[in-house]
Motif scaffolding. Structure first.
Motif, PDB file in Angstrom:
ATOM      1  N   ARG A  23       0.839  -1.218   0.000  1.00 54.33           N
ATOM      2  CA  ARG A  23       0.000   0.000   0.000  1.00 54.33           C
ATOM      3  C   ARG A  23       0.866   1.257   0.000  1.00 54.33           C
ATOM      4  O   ARG A  23       0.560   2.234  -0.689  1.00 54.33           O
ATOM      5  N   ARG A  24       1.944   1.243   0.801  1.00 61.43           N
ATOM      6  CA  ARG A  24       2.839   2.410   0.840  1.00 61.43           C
ATOM      7  C   ARG A  24       3.484   2.635  -0.525  1.00 61.43           C
ATOM      8  O   ARG A  24       3.604   3.768  -0.984  1.00 61.43           O
ATOM      9  N   ILE A  25       3.874   1.556  -1.187  1.00 61.57           N
ATOM     10  CA  ILE A  25       4.486   1.665  -2.518  1.00 61.57           C
ATOM     11  C   ILE A  25       3.486   2.269  -3.495  1.00 61.57           C
ATOM     12  O   ILE A  25       3.810   3.185  -4.249  1.00 61.57           O
ATOM     13  N   ARG A  26       2.239   1.762  -3.489  1.00 60.65           N
ATOM     14  CA  ARG A  26       1.221   2.264  -4.421  1.00 60.65           C
ATOM     15  C   ARG A  26       0.870   3.721  -4.139  1.00 60.65           C
ATOM     16  O   ARG A  26       0.555   4.467  -5.052  1.00 60.65           O
ATOM     17  N   ARG A  27       0.907   4.113  -2.862  1.00 61.71           N
ATOM     18  CA  ARG A  27       0.607   5.499  -2.493  1.00 61.71           C
ATOM     19  C   ARG A  27       1.605   6.464  -3.138  1.00 61.71           C
ATOM     20  O   ARG A  27       1.278   7.605  -3.434  1.00 61.71           O
ATOM     21  N   VAL A  83       4.676   0.593  -8.269  1.00 63.81           N
ATOM     22  CA  VAL A  83       4.047  -0.725  -8.329  1.00 63.81           C
ATOM     23  C   VAL A  83       5.020  -1.776  -7.805  1.00 63.81           C
ATOM     24  O   VAL A  83       6.161  -1.848  -8.274  1.00 63.81           O
ATOM     25  N   PRO A  84       4.580  -2.601  -6.827  1.00 65.88           N
ATOM     26  CA  PRO A  84       5.441  -3.696  -6.381  1.00 65.88           C
ATOM     27  C   PRO A  84       5.474  -4.783  -7.450  1.00 65.88           C
ATOM     28  O   PRO A  84       4.484  -5.020  -8.146  1.00 65.88           O
ATOM     29  N   GLY A  85       6.625  -5.418  -7.589  1.00 68.80           N
ATOM     30  CA  GLY A  85       6.751  -6.473  -8.582  1.00 68.80           C
ATOM     31  C   GLY A  85       7.773  -7.507  -8.170  1.00 68.80           C
ATOM     32  O   GLY A  85       8.552  -7.302  -7.237  1.00 68.80           O
ATOM     33  N   VAL A  86       7.750  -8.635  -8.884  1.00 67.73           N
ATOM     34  CA  VAL A  86       8.703  -9.707  -8.648  1.00 67.73           C
ATOM     35  C   VAL A  86       9.281 -10.111  -9.998  1.00 67.73           C
ATOM     36  O   VAL A  86       8.555 -10.287 -10.971  1.00 67.73           O
ATOM     37  N   VAL A  87      10.612 -10.244 -10.040  1.00 62.43           N
ATOM     38  CA  VAL A  87      11.297 -10.680 -11.252  1.00 62.43           C
ATOM     39  C   VAL A  87      11.747 -12.119 -11.021  1.00 62.43           C
ATOM     40  O   VAL A  87      12.463 -12.421 -10.067  1.00 62.43           O
ATOM     41  N   TYR A  88      11.302 -13.015 -11.907  1.00 61.84           N
ATOM     42  CA  TYR A  88      11.647 -14.432 -11.800  1.00 61.84           C
ATOM     43  C   TYR A  88      12.699 -14.787 -12.840  1.00 61.84           C
ATOM     44  O   TYR A  88      12.628 -14.353 -13.983  1.00 61.84           O
ATOM     45  N   GLU A  89      13.690 -15.575 -12.407  1.00 59.31           N
ATOM     46  CA  GLU A  89      14.692 -16.098 -13.329  1.00 59.31           C
ATOM     47  C   GLU A  89      14.801 -17.586 -13.091  1.00 59.31           C
ATOM     48  O   GLU A  89      14.722 -18.044 -11.953  1.00 59.31           O
ATOM     49  N   GLN A 110      -1.569  -7.693 -12.228  1.00 55.60           N
ATOM     50  CA  GLN A 110      -2.786  -7.590 -11.419  1.00 55.60           C
ATOM     51  C   GLN A 110      -3.218  -6.134 -11.381  1.00 55.60           C
ATOM     52  O   GLN A 110      -2.422  -5.245 -11.084  1.00 55.60           O
ATOM     53  N   ARG A 111      -4.501  -5.922 -11.707  1.00 56.68           N
ATOM     54  CA  ARG A 111      -5.068  -4.570 -11.690  1.00 56.68           C
ATOM     55  C   ARG A 111      -6.209  -4.514 -10.681  1.00 56.68           C
ATOM     56  O   ARG A 111      -6.850  -5.527 -10.407  1.00 56.68           O
ATOM     57  N   GLU A 148      -1.735  -3.069  -9.540  1.00 53.24           N
ATOM     58  CA  GLU A 148      -1.503  -3.438  -8.142  1.00 53.24           C
ATOM     59  C   GLU A 148      -0.200  -4.211  -7.959  1.00 53.24           C
ATOM     60  O   GLU A 148       0.461  -4.080  -6.949  1.00 53.24           O
ATOM     61  N   HIS A 149       0.143  -5.052  -8.954  1.00 55.65           N
ATOM     62  CA  HIS A 149       1.325  -5.898  -8.831  1.00 55.65           C
ATOM     63  C   HIS A 149       1.678  -6.425 -10.214  1.00 55.65           C
ATOM     64  O   HIS A 149       0.807  -6.597 -11.055  1.00 55.65           O
TER      65      HIS A 149
END
Length: 195
Positions: free
Chosen positions: A20-24, A28-34, A78-79, A87-88
């Protein structure tokens, strides 16, 4: 294939409160997969990411904390279901020459034959295997002059060099239907109307 550069920051805070703090802050929070490595948690600038995601299967060049770059493609987004803001995002690291499976939008072109026919998209995106740095933006399919019961199969779509189908060749992508005739009233309704 368009490539977009986005500067991101790694993050160490997780959970709903941190998200929530990031979106404020319009991020956008995210994850990078390898493949085979631990996921990398990042924070992306909201507006830059939103603009990049307007292109299907966009190739994003992430500048991570100013230290180095990494090519990624969107894996899932995700929206917010009501407001539509991001959202993510999950991103997948790719390398030049690596093959990925992606869904490419299908766009019909041309007019169907006269006679009130309808075009149905059975698949609005075609799953294909392509090199990560050469992913097509869309497939254009001519439907000019088609009438029911014509179908466009996956094998009928012209693929660029190096791109292979990730579905059965006989999979129906588009089909032409006859417009539904006005329903005739049931027998009992006719008799009631006459009485």
């Amino acid at each position: 294939m368009p490539e977009v550069k986005i500067a991101v920051e790694t993050r160490t805070e997780f959970g709903k409160g941190a998200a929530r703090r990031i979106r404020r802050d319009d991020k956008v929070p995210g994850v990078v997969y390898e493949h085979g490595l631990e996921p990398l948690h990042v924070t992306l600038p909201g507006h830059d990411l939103l603009m990049a995601l307007r292109t299907p299967n966009v190739l994003i060049n992430l500048l991570i904390d100013g230290k180095g770059t990494q090519l990624v493609i969107p894996k899932s987004v995700q929206r917010d279901p009501i407001k539509g803001f991001l959202e993510h995002v999950d991103l997948l690291m790719v390398k030049s020459g690596e093959t990925v499976t992606v869904d490419i939008p299908v766009q019909a072109e041309g007019e169907l034959a006269p006679g009130g026919f309808l075009l149905e998209y059975v698949l609005d995106a075609l799953p294909v295997e392509a090199e990560a740095t050469h992913i097509p933006q869309q497939f254009s399919v001519s439907v000019a002059g088609l009438e029911a019961p014509a179908s466009v199969l996956a094998k009928d779509i012209e693929l660029p060099a190096g791109v292979k189908l990730a579905v059965e060749p006989e999979t129906v992508v588009l089909q032409v239907l006859s417009a539904q005739a006005e329903e005739a009233p049931a027998d009992g309704e006719d008799e009631a109307a006459e009485a």
